[in-house]
Motif scaffolding. Structure first.
Motif: not given
Length: 476
Positions: A34-43, A68-72, A357-358
Motif C-alpha cells: 500500500l503506497l500512499i502519495c501525498v501532494d506538496d507535503l513538506r514534513p 525517515f527524518q531526512n528523506h529527499y 516525509p517518508l
C-alpha cells in the motif's frame, strides 16, 4: 465538533483490533503493498517535529513504522519526482516526464525499462492506482485529463482510477475547491478557502472513498497480492479544506518563518509564480505578516484534511485484516516553502523544496516507532519495496534499498541528489552543493547556524570539486 476532538480513524481501529483479535488472516505468500502519495507535503507533521500540526493518523503510522527524518526527493516538482518514484530512474525535469516516457514506449524505438507497478505486475501482483499517483490524477492525458488513448504509464496498472464526483473530470479535481468549483483561470480562484461541510466538500473525500472500495475488492479473494497506490491531492494549491480542519488552528501560535529574506546573489530562488497565479486579494505574504499567517494556517488545515483521508485508508486496511501482510509506505512528493527564502511554493533546490516525509511499516518489523536521520532519496523506494516484498530487484533501478536502515535506524544512509532544468544539487549529512548549468556553484554548511543562507563555495574549492564528482557519478 472540531476534528481534534475526534479519535483518529487509524488509531481507533488499530486499538479495536488489537483488543478483539478478530482480524482475518491473509494467505498471500508475498506481502501486499500500500503506497500512499501525498501532494506538496513538506514534513509539517507532529511525527516530524511540528508540534502545532494536527496529524494523528500519519503520526499513528509513524508510531508503528520508521519515519525517515531526512528523506529527499529527486526533483522539486510533481511530475519529475513521481517519475523517479515510479521508474527507479533519474529523468526529465518537467511535469511531462512520464508522458515523454510513454511516447517513447508507443513509438517502439527503444526498449523501455518496466516501471515499478509494471515490475510488480510481472511478479504476480494486481496493480491499482487511485487518485494522483503519476502527475495526472487517473493517469490520462487530453484536455481534461480523461482521454483513455493517452496513458501516462502504459502497462503499469490493472486499474488506474480517478473519481471526479461533482468536479466533472480529473483536471477539475486536481485544482478543485468546494462544491465542484473548477479552476478555469487561476486568477479567478482564491488561493485559499475553508467552508463548512464534510470531507466530500473537497475532492479528496471522493478519492479516499474509491480507495476504500478498491481495498475491499482486492482483499475479498486473496488470490493474488496487490500493489495499491493511493494519491491524495491536498495540500496542493489552492489550499482548500473543510472549516473543521481549519478550526484545529484557532488560537494556535505558529512558529516564526525561518530565514524569510530573499537570498543575496545567484541561487535557485524564484518568484512564487504558481502561488501568484491565484487570487490573493492583492496581498503579498512577504510583506503582509497577517496574510502570511493565514496562508500557513490554510496549508496546515489541508495537511490535517489529507491526514484524515490517510486515516480512512489505513483503518480500512486493518478492518479487512490485510494489514497483517501489507507493506505500507507514506511518501510526500516534495516539500513546499512557506515563506522561507521569501518563496511560497516549490521548484527551488533549497532544503524546503526537497525535504519530504517518508514512513515505512512492514509486517514483522522490529523498530516500531523509530526515527532515523539517515539520508535517503525517492529513487530508493523502488528497490526498497522489491527487497521488502521478497521479489528480485531489477538491475536498472538506480537507488539503494533502505531495508538495512529499517533494521538499524542508526545507520548513516547516503547522499541525495535532485535537479531542475537549470541546476542540480547534492545533499550530504553536513552540506548541500548546487551546481548551475553555467558552472556557478552554491555551497551551504548545514552544521552552521547560517545553513542555506550563506554561500561558502569560494572558501571551499576542494569540497566543491569533491561534491561535483559525487554528483556526476551518482546521476550519470
Amino acid at each position: 465538533m472540531k476534528i481534534k476532538k475526534n479519535i483518529p480513524f487509524f488509531c481507533a481501529l488499530f486499538s479495536l483490533f488489537l483488543i478483539t483479535g478478530c482480524q482475518k488472516k491473509q494467505v498471500n505468500q508475498k506481502p501486499n503493498v500500500l503506497l500512499i502519495c501525498v501532494d506538496d507535503l513538506r514534513p509539517e507533521l507532529k511525527s516530524f517535529g511540528a508540534d502545532y500540526i494536527h496529524s494523528p493518523n500519519i503520526d499513528a503510522l509513524a508510531a508503528v513504522g520508521v519515519a525517515f527524518q531526512n528523506h529527499y526527493v529527486n526533483a522539486p516538482s510533481c511530475g519529475p519526482s513521481r517519475y523517479t518514484l515510479l521508474t527507479g530512474h533519474y529523468g526529465p525535469a518537467g511535469n511531462n516526464a512520464l508522458f515523454l516516457r510513454a511516447k517513447k514506449m508507443n513509438e517502439g524505438a527503444e526498449e523501455i525499462d518496466k516501471s515499478m507497478p509494471e515490475w510488480f505486475k510481472s511478479n504476480g501482483y494486481t496493480t491499482v492506482s487511485v487518485g494522483k499517483v503519476s502527475h495526472h490524477p487517473g493517469g490520462r492525458g487530453g484536455k481534461n485529463w480523461n482521454d483513455s488513448t493517452k496513458i501516462e504509464m502504459p502497462n503499469a496498472w490493472d486499474k488506474h482510477l480517478m473519481p471526479v464526483a461533482e468536479w466533472e473530470h480529473p483536471r477539475g479535481m486536481m485544482h478543485g475547491l468546494a462544491h465542484g468549483e473548477i479552476r478555469e483561470k487561476a486568477g479567478n480562484m482564491d488561493v485559499f478557502q475553508s467552508v463548512e461541510g464534510d470531507d466530500y466538500t473537497y475532492p479528496d473525500g471522493a478519492i479516499a472513498d474509491e480507495a476504500l472500495k478498491q481495498l475491499r475488492e482486492l482483499t475479498s479473494t486473496n488470490e493474488k497480492p496487490f500493489f495499491l497506490a493511493v494519491g491524495i491531492i491536498k495540500p496542493h494549491l489552492p489550499f482548500g479544506a473543510p472549516k473543521s480542519y481549519y478550526d484545529n488552528y484557532e488560537g494556535v501560535a505558529l512558529p516564526e518563518i525561518s530565514h524569510p529574506e530573499r537570498p543575496h546573489g545567484k541561487t535557485t530562488w524564484h518568484g512564487s509564480g504558481e502561488f501568484k497565479k491565484y487570487n490573493s486579494w492583492g496581498k503579498n505574504p512577504n510583506k503582509d505578516a497577517a496574510f502570511a499567517d493565514d496562508v500557513r494556517r490554510h496549508y496546515a488545515a489541508c495537511v490535517s484534511y489529507a491526514d484524515a483521508q490517510v486515516g480512512k485508508v489505513l483503518a480500512e486496511l486493518i478492518r479487512t485484516g490485510a494489514d497483517k501482510n501489507t507493506i505500507v509506505m507514506l511518501w510526500g512528493d516534495h516539500g513546499w516553502h512557506l515563506g522561507e527564502h521569501a518563496i511560497w511554493g516549490k521548484h527551488s533546490l533549497f532544503e524546503e523544496s526537497l525535504h519530504a516525509p517518508l514512513i515505512i511499516h512492514y509486517p514483522g518489523m522490529k523498530n516500531k516507532g523509530a526515527n532515523t536521520n539517515a539520508i535517503v532519496e525517492t529513487v530508493d523506494i523502488f528497490p526498497t519495496l522489491c527487497d521488502l516484498a521478497g521479489i528480485e530487484t531489477p538491475n536498472y533501478a538506480k537507488g539503494e534499498s533502505v531495508k538495512e536502515i529499517l533494521v538499524d535506524p542508526d545507520m548513516i544512509g547516503h547522499t541525495a541528489v535532485a535537479y531542475t532544468s537549470k541546476a542540480s544539487t547534492i545533499r550530504t549529512s553536513t552540506h548541500r552543493m548546487t551546481l548551475h548549468k553555467d558552472g556557478f556553484v552554491e555551497l551551504y554548511d548545514h552544521t552552521s547556524a547560517e545553513k542555506e543562507t550563506k554561500n561558502i563555495a569560494d572558501e571551499n574549492p576542494e569540497l566543491v570539486e569533491e561534491l561535483k564528482k559525487k554528483l556526476n557519478n551518482k546521476m550519470y
